[in-house]
Motif scaffolding. Sequence first.
Motif, PDB file in Angstrom:
ATOM      1  N   ARG A  66     -30.668  29.869  25.266  1.00  0.00           N
ATOM      2  CA  ARG A  66     -30.342  29.027  24.699  1.00  0.00           C
ATOM      3  C   ARG A  66     -29.349  27.409  25.542  1.00  0.00           C
ATOM      4  O   ARG A  66     -29.364  26.776  26.001  1.00  0.00           O
ATOM      5  N   SER A  86     -26.578  24.007  24.723  1.00  0.00           N
ATOM      6  CA  SER A  86     -25.988  23.883  23.644  1.00  0.00           C
ATOM      7  C   SER A  86     -25.581  23.171  22.763  1.00  0.00           C
ATOM      8  O   SER A  86     -27.241  22.165  22.721  1.00  0.00           O
ATOM      9  N   CYS A  87     -24.700  22.990  21.572  1.00  0.00           N
ATOM     10  CA  CYS A  87     -24.967  21.959  20.508  1.00  0.00           C
ATOM     11  C   CYS A  87     -25.097  20.231  21.202  1.00  0.00           C
ATOM     12  O   CYS A  87     -25.958  19.919  20.526  1.00  0.00           O
ATOM     13  N   ASP A  88     -24.005  20.266  22.158  1.00  0.00           N
ATOM     14  CA  ASP A  88     -24.161  18.880  23.853  1.00  0.00           C
ATOM     15  C   ASP A  88     -25.824  18.742  23.449  1.00  0.00           C
ATOM     16  O   ASP A  88     -26.009  17.196  23.735  1.00  0.00           O
ATOM     17  N   ALA A  91     -27.846  18.037  20.642  1.00  0.00           N
ATOM     18  CA  ALA A  91     -27.627  16.531  20.208  1.00  0.00           C
ATOM     19  C   ALA A  91     -28.400  15.495  21.256  1.00  0.00           C
ATOM     20  O   ALA A  91     -28.481  14.142  20.386  1.00  0.00           O
TER      21      ALA A  91
END
Length: 72
Positions: free
Chosen positions: A39, A41-43, A46
């Motif tokens: 997984r 991270s969102c950063d 993005a």
Amino acid sequence: MSRRHVQAVIALARRRASVLWALLRDGRVSPPLHRSRKRLSCDVLAAQRRERAHIRSEKGLRWGGRPLIDAA
């Protein structure tokens, strides 16, 4: 629902139940249906999206490879 469809659904349910029972009886774990990816991270996700968008804009492409400016 037609009779054949009901019979097919019941047959599939029986097969699934027998597989689950065998897994429980033998103390085994079902194999994963898909490969689990690490997984992010969102950063990171993005940043990857921004990079892909930047590359597409440099090439003058939209999603799907269509040009940004259609020749009329």
